[in-house]
Design an enzyme around this catalytic site. Structure first.
Site, mmCIF file in Angstrom:
data_model
loop_
_atom_site.group_PDB
_atom_site.id
_atom_site.type_symbol
_atom_site.label_atom_id
_atom_site.label_comp_id
_atom_site.label_asym_id
_atom_site.label_seq_id
_atom_site.Cartn_x
_atom_site.Cartn_y
_atom_site.Cartn_z
ATOM 1 N N LYS A 107 -44.182 15.391 76.389
ATOM 2 C CA LYS A 107 -44.904 15.083 77.627
ATOM 3 C C LYS A 107 -45.346 13.622 77.715
ATOM 4 C CE LYS A 107 -46.453 19.749 78.728
ATOM 5 N NZ LYS A 107 -45.866 20.548 77.630
HETATM 6 C C1 LIG Z 1 -45.083 21.667 77.833
HETATM 7 C C2 LIG Z 1 -44.315 22.085 76.632
HETATM 8 C C3 LIG Z 1 -43.153 22.893 76.734
HETATM 9 C C4 LIG Z 1 -42.668 23.470 78.044
HETATM 10 O O1 LIG Z 1 -42.130 22.508 78.914
HETATM 11 P P1 LIG Z 1 -41.896 22.863 80.441
HETATM 12 O O2 LIG Z 1 -41.431 21.621 81.075
HETATM 13 O O3 LIG Z 1 -43.219 23.339 80.964
HETATM 14 O O4 LIG Z 1 -40.886 23.958 80.484
HETATM 15 C C5 LIG Z 1 -42.446 23.193 75.580
HETATM 16 N N1 LIG Z 1 -42.864 22.757 74.379
HETATM 17 C C6 LIG Z 1 -43.981 22.000 74.234
HETATM 18 C C7 LIG Z 1 -44.387 21.575 72.886
HETATM 19 C C8 LIG Z 1 -44.734 21.633 75.354
HETATM 20 O O5 LIG Z 1 -45.843 20.891 75.191
#
Ligand SMILES: *Cc1c(COP(=O)(O)O)cnc(C)c1O
Length: 433
Positions: A107
């Protein structure tokens, strides 16, 4: 470039307005009006291009004239100041590690890009007109947003998190930055935090006092830069001369949906695979054709505990709302916590690889898909560093995890958070600070 609302009941807007608004006024997600393929020569020589150039070429059309090219390139360069390694885990299976950013989760890229875009748009405004990004987090989002917006001019960030329900490292990532980042520790659950944020956005008493905005994953500036990962992995795997399959562990389906946009731009992706935990709305939909959202279920891959995946409408749009077309491009599987732990052990014991619970689900899904596809090379996305999930990873593996430097320097720092338990307390804090 203009964006329209997928609820089709709001005016078209520019990139800038889409970023500032987050959600369209009709509560729909914004979607680009036009998607132009990149020239085939771009893919023919992609191995000669550096990541910043690739990313810039991929995102350029989506930003349009709202940020001049030189500034945009500088933003992309700042966002991508860390590595995105691709490693072979076993024959035909690679891992794309997306956790080398400042908060050790994928993210970071979206949060940093969005922060810099907002910072750019605010730059020329009267300095009194600060915006406040208000965000609720169950863990990964808050850290990435806090870090991404740290010291960005004209933007205050207020993060709500559920007391005692995020890991120690995650809490430190939220509560030790200071400056323009404030943490609010809520005596309650993630859902309580989320409800308070929603209430604040609807509360007219903030008018003229604080401009509130969100930084959640539906914002186009957080969603679209996730395309970059797929270009980077393709660039590394291209020389194998095989078709490429991506496996993406998913919750809100923003990450995988960005991969599908990369495919729309012409990236040669043979197939997408998604792995979910017990929150298996999308795998069930692919199987039955019925899309049934559910209250979320708690699992050890908690960043994917999502019962109503917000980006799925964008995926539908990409494949023209045609289930058969979608099925031809996407396969979905779901796994229990026990299967996830077994995968962590398997990867560690047979391949000397330490995954986190989210990446482990991506691995399982890829293996399952490749049973029937011997022609392709597969890559699963490792979405967070295992050190963020020490409380759920089997003990024998935890003992082998080395603390990254960013974590070592974080742990001695002092936590600063405002403790609250009601919306009224949040409101008076926002009005007096
Ligand atoms: C947010 C997150 C996801 C999921 O990603 P999306 O884009 O919501 O499908 C998967 N793994 C981790 C570690 C995350 O922080």
């Amino acid at each position: 470039m203009t964006y329209y609302s997928l609820n089709h009941n709001a005016p078209k807007v520019s990139f800038r307005e889409a970023v500032v608004n987050g959600l369209a006024p009709d509560k729909g997600l914004y979607f680009p009006s036009e998607i132009k393929r990149l020239p085939t020569t771009f893919f023919e020589k992609i191995e000669d291009l550096d990541p910043v150039t690739i990313a810039f070429e991929a995102i350029k059309q989506f930003v349009g004239d709202d940020i001049p090219e030189n500034d945009l390139k500088e933003i992309v360069r700042e966002v991508l100041s860390f590595d995105f390694p691709v490693k072979e885990v076993e024959e035909g299976i690679h891992v794309l590690e997306l956790y080398h950013g400042p908060t050790l989760a994928f993210k970071d890229v979206g949060a940093r890009f969005m922060a810099r875009c907002l910072g750019y748009f605010n730059k020329n405004k009267e300095t009194q007109e600060k915006v406040t990004v208000l965000v609720a987090t169950s863990g990964d989002t808050g850290g990435a947003v806090a870090n991404g917006f740290y010291e960005v001019g004209g933007v205050e960030v207020v993060i709500l998190y559920p007391s005692g329900k995020v890991s120690e490292i995650q809490e430190k990532q939220l509560t030790t930055l200071g400056k323009n980042i404030s943490a609010i520790e809520v005596d309650g659950t993630f859902d309580d935090c989320q409800a308070m944020v929603k209430k604040a956005f609807l509360d007219s008493e903030f008018e003229g006092k604080r401009t509130l905005t969100s930084a959640n994953s539906i914002n186009v500036a957080r969603w679209l830069p996730q395309m970059f990962y797929y270009f980077f992995a393709y660039r590394k795997l291209k020389s194998e001369g095989k078709k490429v399959v991506f496996s993406v562990p998913s919750g809100n389906f923003g990450n995988i949906c960005a991969g599908m946009m990369a495919q729309k731009l012409g990236l040669p992706v043979h197939h997408f695979v998604t792995g979910t935990n017990a929150n298996k709305i999308v795998p069930d939909y692919l199987k039955t054709g019925e899309y049934l959202t559910q209250p979320s279920v708690a699992t050890i891959s908690n960043a994917m505990d999502v019962g109503a995946p917000s980006n799925f409408v964008r995926i539908q749009q990409i494949y023209n709302n045609d289930l058969e077309v979608l099925r031809s491009q996407l396969t979905g599987y779901s796994y229990s916590d026990d299967e996830t732990r077994e995968a962590l052990q398997h990867l560690y014991q047979n391949h000397n690889y330490i995954a986190d619970p989210h990446g482990a689900i991506g691995y399982l899904a890829l293996k399952e898909y490749l049973k029937d596809d011997k022609e392709s090379v597969g890559v699963f996305l490792e979405t967070a560093h295992p050190v963020k999930f020490l409380d759920v990873i089997p003990k024998n593996i935890v003992d082998e995890i080395q603390l990254p430097d960013v974590v070592k320097s974080l742990l001695p720092k002092e936590k600063k958070a405002e403790k609250i338990s009601t919306y009224q307390e949040l409101k008076s804090w926002l009005l007096t600070n």
